[in-house]
Design a protein around this motif. Sequence first.
Motif, mmCIF file in Angstrom:
data_model
loop_
_atom_site.group_PDB
_atom_site.id
_atom_site.type_symbol
_atom_site.label_atom_id
_atom_site.label_comp_id
_atom_site.label_asym_id
_atom_site.label_seq_id
_atom_site.Cartn_x
_atom_site.Cartn_y
_atom_site.Cartn_z
ATOM 1 N N ALA A 45 0.852 -1.186 0.000
ATOM 2 C CA ALA A 45 0.000 0.000 0.000
ATOM 3 C C ALA A 45 0.889 1.238 0.000
ATOM 4 C CB ALA A 45 -0.897 -0.003 1.233
ATOM 5 N N ALA A 46 0.477 2.247 -0.743
ATOM 6 C CA ALA A 46 1.232 3.497 -0.825
ATOM 7 C C ALA A 46 0.233 4.655 -0.887
ATOM 8 C CB ALA A 46 2.135 3.496 -2.056
ATOM 9 N N GLU A 47 0.741 5.828 -0.693
ATOM 10 C CA GLU A 47 -0.099 7.014 -0.778
ATOM 11 C C GLU A 47 0.725 8.134 -1.385
ATOM 12 O OE1 GLU A 47 -1.660 9.816 2.622
ATOM 13 O OE2 GLU A 47 -2.896 8.000 2.498
ATOM 14 N N GLY A 48 0.170 8.774 -2.392
ATOM 15 C CA GLY A 48 0.824 9.919 -3.007
ATOM 16 C C GLY A 48 0.082 11.179 -2.615
ATOM 17 N N GLY A 49 0.759 12.297 -2.720
ATOM 18 C CA GLY A 49 0.102 13.548 -2.381
ATOM 19 C C GLY A 49 0.972 14.737 -2.699
ATOM 20 N N ASP A 50 0.436 15.907 -2.420
ATOM 21 C CA ASP A 50 1.188 17.128 -2.664
ATOM 22 C C ASP A 50 2.111 17.427 -1.487
ATOM 23 O OD1 ASP A 50 -0.509 18.042 -0.706
ATOM 24 O OD2 ASP A 50 -1.438 19.599 -1.924
#
Length: 118
Positions: A45-50
């Motif tokens: 699981a990963a999460e991208g964002g600003d």
Amino acid sequence: MAGGGTVHVITAWNPRGRTASPDANARAHRLLLAEIRRRGLTWWAAEGGDALGTHREESVAVAGLSDTGARDLGRRFGQDAVFAWTPGAWRVLACDSDAAAVSGWAASRGCATGAGRA
């Protein structure tokens, strides 16, 4: 890193650069996970964002794909780009061409961060 190879970070959220509903994003993410599992790939699981933390997208970090395979999967889910993480670089790979932006990365406080902007 997966044996020193490339880990690709892919999302299915907000296809074609348009904000999708939470239900549509959740459905797209489930379909992405199903495809990754069907292929027998290793993933996390990963999460991208600003940079400010005001926007986030649920993503997956996948081992075992080539850059071409990662681009194809991103394109299948309506993405403009996917990320490729190696021991030496953080790359943003366009899904509709061979274009790539390359930057370094650094680990701090237990997480990896891009050292440059794409």
